[in-house]
Design a protein around this motif. Structure first.
Motif, short mmCIF file in Angstrom:
data_model
loop_
_atom_site.label_atom_id
_atom_site.label_comp_id
_atom_site.label_asym_id
_atom_site.label_seq_id
_atom_site.Cartn_x
_atom_site.Cartn_y
_atom_site.Cartn_z
N ARG A 67 44.79 43.68 42.25
CA ARG A 67 45.23 42.30 42.38
C ARG A 67 45.09 41.84 43.83
O ARG A 67 45.35 42.59 44.76
CB ARG A 67 46.69 42.15 41.95
N CYS A 69 46.20 38.27 45.98
CA CYS A 69 46.87 36.97 45.96
C CYS A 69 46.66 36.28 47.30
O CYS A 69 46.84 36.89 48.35
CB CYS A 69 48.36 37.14 45.70
N HIS A 81 47.45 28.11 45.63
CA HIS A 81 47.55 29.53 45.33
C HIS A 81 46.32 29.98 44.53
O HIS A 81 45.79 29.24 43.72
CB HIS A 81 48.81 29.82 44.51
N THR A 83 44.99 33.76 42.60
CA THR A 83 45.20 35.18 42.30
C THR A 83 44.00 35.70 41.51
O THR A 83 43.52 35.02 40.59
CB THR A 83 46.48 35.38 41.47
#
Length: 206
Positions: A67, A69, A81, A83
């Protein structure tokens, strides 16, 4: 049609598509994606992942989750944002130096999700994962190869980023079942349950 420079990261690529619609060390976990535009036309991108976790099942199979972010202001290419999540679930476990692999073999299901403030898209397919645990360091090292992905699930307003793509890379992950379950539950809540894997109709072996 989307056109971006070779050196641009996947973070910037996802941002460009949005605009159309309105625990690992970075040097140890690097993934590349090849976007197939047409006959003889390809684009190449790369991304480093910050969080890399894995969990093993009773049969020794692996759930690997990567992951990255990016919050507003962290990257000059990103507004809002963003991700990115890569999930690989092995059907059987391949070990470097002991498992023979050829161009038609797959041993895992691969998902690659790009999630923004405006929408999200998930690319999925089959791939081949080599991995080996280091019991002393409590880490899992390996590489993903031969992974062919297509868009399968979409939420909200997000542009067409890839049509047919290949994802590959190397990783170093640490064991954390709680984090693996947390991230996978997050994906299921957003996209719904994963559809059954189906081999593509085109001549590609995967």
């Amino acid at each position: 049609m989307l056109r971006l420079a070779y050196s641009m990261t996947l973070t910037a690529l996802a941002l460009a598509a949005v605009a159309l619609n309105q625990g690992c060390s970075g040097n140890q976990t690097r993934f590349e994606i090849t976007n197939y535009l047409g006959v003889g036309q390809t684009e190449y991108y790369h991304e480093f992942f910050d969080d890399c976790f894995y969990a093993t099942g009773e049969a020794g199979n692996v759930d690997l989750v990567l992951r990255r972010c990016v919050a507003p202001g962290q990257d000059c290419n990103v507004e809002g944002h963003l991700t990115q999540i890569v999930h690989v679930r092995t059907v059987f476990r391949a070990v470097p130096g002991r498992t023979h692999a050829d161009s038609t073999m797959i041993n895992g299901l691969v998902s690659y999700a790009i999630i923004t403030d405006h929408g999200a898209v998930c690319f999925e397919g089959g791939g081949f994962l080599f991995c080996e645990e280091n019991q002393h360091e409590k880490t899992l090292h390996g590489q993903l190869e031969l992974s062919k992905l297509h868009p399968t699930r979409r939420v909200g307003q997000i542009g067409d980023i890839f049509d047919r793509a290949e994802l590959k890379g190397t990783f170093t992950a640490r064991p954390d079942r709680k984090k693996v379950v947390e991230i996978l539950n997050e994906m299921d809540r957003l996209f719904g349950l994963r559809p059954p894997y189906q081999r593509p109709d085109h001549p590609d072996p995967i």
